[in-house]
Design a protein around this motif. Structure first.
Motif, PDB file in Angstrom:
ATOM      1  N   LEU A   7      24.752 -43.867  27.746  1.00 11.72           N
ATOM      2  CA  LEU A   7      24.941 -42.575  27.947  1.00 11.72           C
ATOM      3  C   LEU A   7      26.395 -42.183  29.114  1.00 11.72           C
ATOM      4  N   VAL A   8      25.820 -40.346  28.632  1.00  8.04           N
ATOM      5  CA  VAL A   8      27.212 -39.736  28.945  1.00  8.04           C
ATOM      6  C   VAL A   8      26.447 -38.340  29.706  1.00  8.04           C
ATOM      7  N   LEU A 200      26.587 -46.596  38.450  1.00 10.25           N
ATOM      8  CA  LEU A 200      27.449 -46.817  39.616  1.00 10.25           C
ATOM      9  C   LEU A 200      27.291 -45.023  41.208  1.00 10.25           C
ATOM     10  N   GLY A 201      26.737 -45.569  41.790  1.00  8.79           N
ATOM     11  CA  GLY A 201      26.016 -44.401  42.519  1.00  8.79           C
ATOM     12  C   GLY A 201      24.373 -44.655  43.329  1.00  8.79           C
ATOM     13  N   VAL A 206      21.086 -41.943  41.431  1.00  7.86           N
ATOM     14  CA  VAL A 206      20.677 -43.086  39.683  1.00  7.86           C
ATOM     15  C   VAL A 206      18.784 -42.007  39.597  1.00  7.86           C
ATOM     16  N   ALA A 207      18.649 -41.812  40.324  1.00 12.63           N
ATOM     17  CA  ALA A 207      17.082 -40.672  39.858  1.00 12.63           C
ATOM     18  C   ALA A 207      17.480 -39.688  39.388  1.00 12.63           C
ATOM     19  N   ALA A 208      18.161 -38.816  40.178  1.00 11.89           N
ATOM     20  CA  ALA A 208      18.319 -37.471  39.539  1.00 11.89           C
ATOM     21  C   ALA A 208      19.217 -37.648  37.958  1.00 11.89           C
ATOM     22  N   LEU A 209      19.940 -38.789  38.272  1.00 10.63           N
ATOM     23  CA  LEU A 209      20.618 -38.491  36.742  1.00 10.63           C
ATOM     24  C   LEU A 209      19.897 -38.956  35.382  1.00 10.63           C
ATOM     25  N   ALA A 210      18.233 -40.300  35.712  1.00  9.64           N
ATOM     26  CA  ALA A 210      17.785 -41.065  35.272  1.00  9.64           C
ATOM     27  C   ALA A 210      16.686 -39.357  34.765  1.00  9.64           C
ATOM     28  N   GLN A 211      16.499 -38.605  36.030  1.00  7.19           N
ATOM     29  CA  GLN A 211      15.710 -37.295  35.319  1.00  7.19           C
ATOM     30  C   GLN A 211      16.417 -36.456  33.980  1.00  7.19           C
ATOM     31  N   GLN A 212      17.354 -36.219  34.825  1.00  6.34           N
ATOM     32  CA  GLN A 212      17.963 -35.610  34.197  1.00  6.34           C
ATOM     33  C   GLN A 212      18.313 -36.259  32.573  1.00  6.34           C
ATOM     34  N   GLN A 214      16.144 -38.135  31.099  1.00  9.13           N
ATOM     35  CA  GLN A 214      15.451 -38.773  30.321  1.00  9.13           C
ATOM     36  C   GLN A 214      15.614 -40.351  30.092  1.00  9.13           C
ATOM     37  N   ARG A 215      15.718 -40.854  30.972  1.00  7.06           N
ATOM     38  CA  ARG A 215      16.671 -42.170  30.591  1.00  7.06           C
ATOM     39  C   ARG A 215      16.401 -43.215  31.797  1.00  7.06           C
ATOM     40  N   ARG A 216      15.930 -44.461  30.968  1.00 10.82           N
ATOM     41  CA  ARG A 216      15.316 -45.137  32.832  1.00 10.82           C
ATOM     42  C   ARG A 216      16.940 -46.317  32.806  1.00 10.82           C
ATOM     43  N   LEU A 217      17.369 -45.967  33.825  1.00  8.77           N
ATOM     44  CA  LEU A 217      18.680 -46.611  34.210  1.00  8.77           C
ATOM     45  C   LEU A 217      18.644 -47.675  35.486  1.00  8.77           C
TER      46      LEU A 217
END
Length: 232
Positions: A7-8, A200-201, A206-212, A214-217
């Motif tokens: 994940l980057v 780390l958040g 985490v939810a916003a990053l998952a949407q951005q 498109q990965r389950r985090l």
């Protein structure tokens, strides 16, 4: 089954940890450490990564950095590995791999978590019993952030600048925060998350990053984030 893609998140800070193969030392003396930092600086400039904090331990390294795009982080570490490992093997008359497989990364939330992560990185020598005080360990970015010297490797993150309006104010605020330390629960959370390469958040981050992406985090910790430094 192939390995999952790393994940980057371009433009966000990442904590990176890389360990020696079978926990073997990756630095045998100060000349090795000096060479590693030279090669690190070349790789950061070559791939336009901003390095915010680092520490060189005996058998592993921690870096806190921001990549400009998805490919630059892996390419920079590959470039660094080719330079340093080749030099290390030649100097010490050895062959084979030096590092333990893939490096691990964690995307770091800038709000509430970045400075906690920076503190975690820079206090590694104290936790390991390698430093008697904040400035007695040479091989980290801590002296830079306390104003002891300017480190050409470091690009201060905006979260650090929020600690004060002048360098003196920022350095004094950061020193106070370092001396406060982390409570055991928060330190364990940081250590476990970073060791696993988790995000780390907080939950919204985490939810916003998952949407951005498109990965389950993995969800972030529930509850309040670590206490921010004064002025942050």
């Amino acid at each position: 089954m192939g390995r999952p893609l790393r994940l980057v998140a371009p433009g966000l800070p990442h904590h990176l940890i890389q360990r020696g193969h079978n926990s073997q030392p990756v630095f045998l003396d100060d000349l090795d450490r000096e060479r590693f930092l030279e090669d690190l600086q070349v790789a950061m400039r070559e791939y336009r990564l901003a390095l915010h904090a680092y520490v060189l331990m005996g058998n592993h390294i921690h870096l806190l950095l921001t990549p400009p795009d998805e490919a630059s982080l892996s390419r920079a570490m590959q470039s660094l590995g080719r330079r340093y490992v080749g030099w290390f093997n030649h100097r010490h008359q050895r062959r084979g791999t030096l590092w333990e497989g893939r490096f691990k990364t964690s995307v770091v939330d800038t709000e509430g978590y970045f400075l906690a992560c920076q503190r975690y990185v820079e206090l590694n020598p104290q936790r390991a019993g390698l430093a008697s005080d904040l400035l007695s360990y040479r091989w980290s970015s801590l002296a830079h952030h306390l104003g002891a010297h300017q480190d050409p490797l470091i690009t201060d993150h905006p979260a650090f600048w929020l600690l004060g309006n002048t360098p003196f104010e920022r350095e004094a605020a950061y020193r106070r925060w370092l001396e406060e330390g982390l409570d055991a629960a928060r330190e364990r959370f940081l250590r476990d998350t970073l060791a696993k390469g988790g995000v780390l958040g907080g939950e919204r981050f985490v939810a916003a990053l998952a949407q951005q992406t498109q990965r389950r985090l993995t969800p972030g910790r529930r509850g309040r984030p670590p206490k921010p430094a004064s002025g942050a």
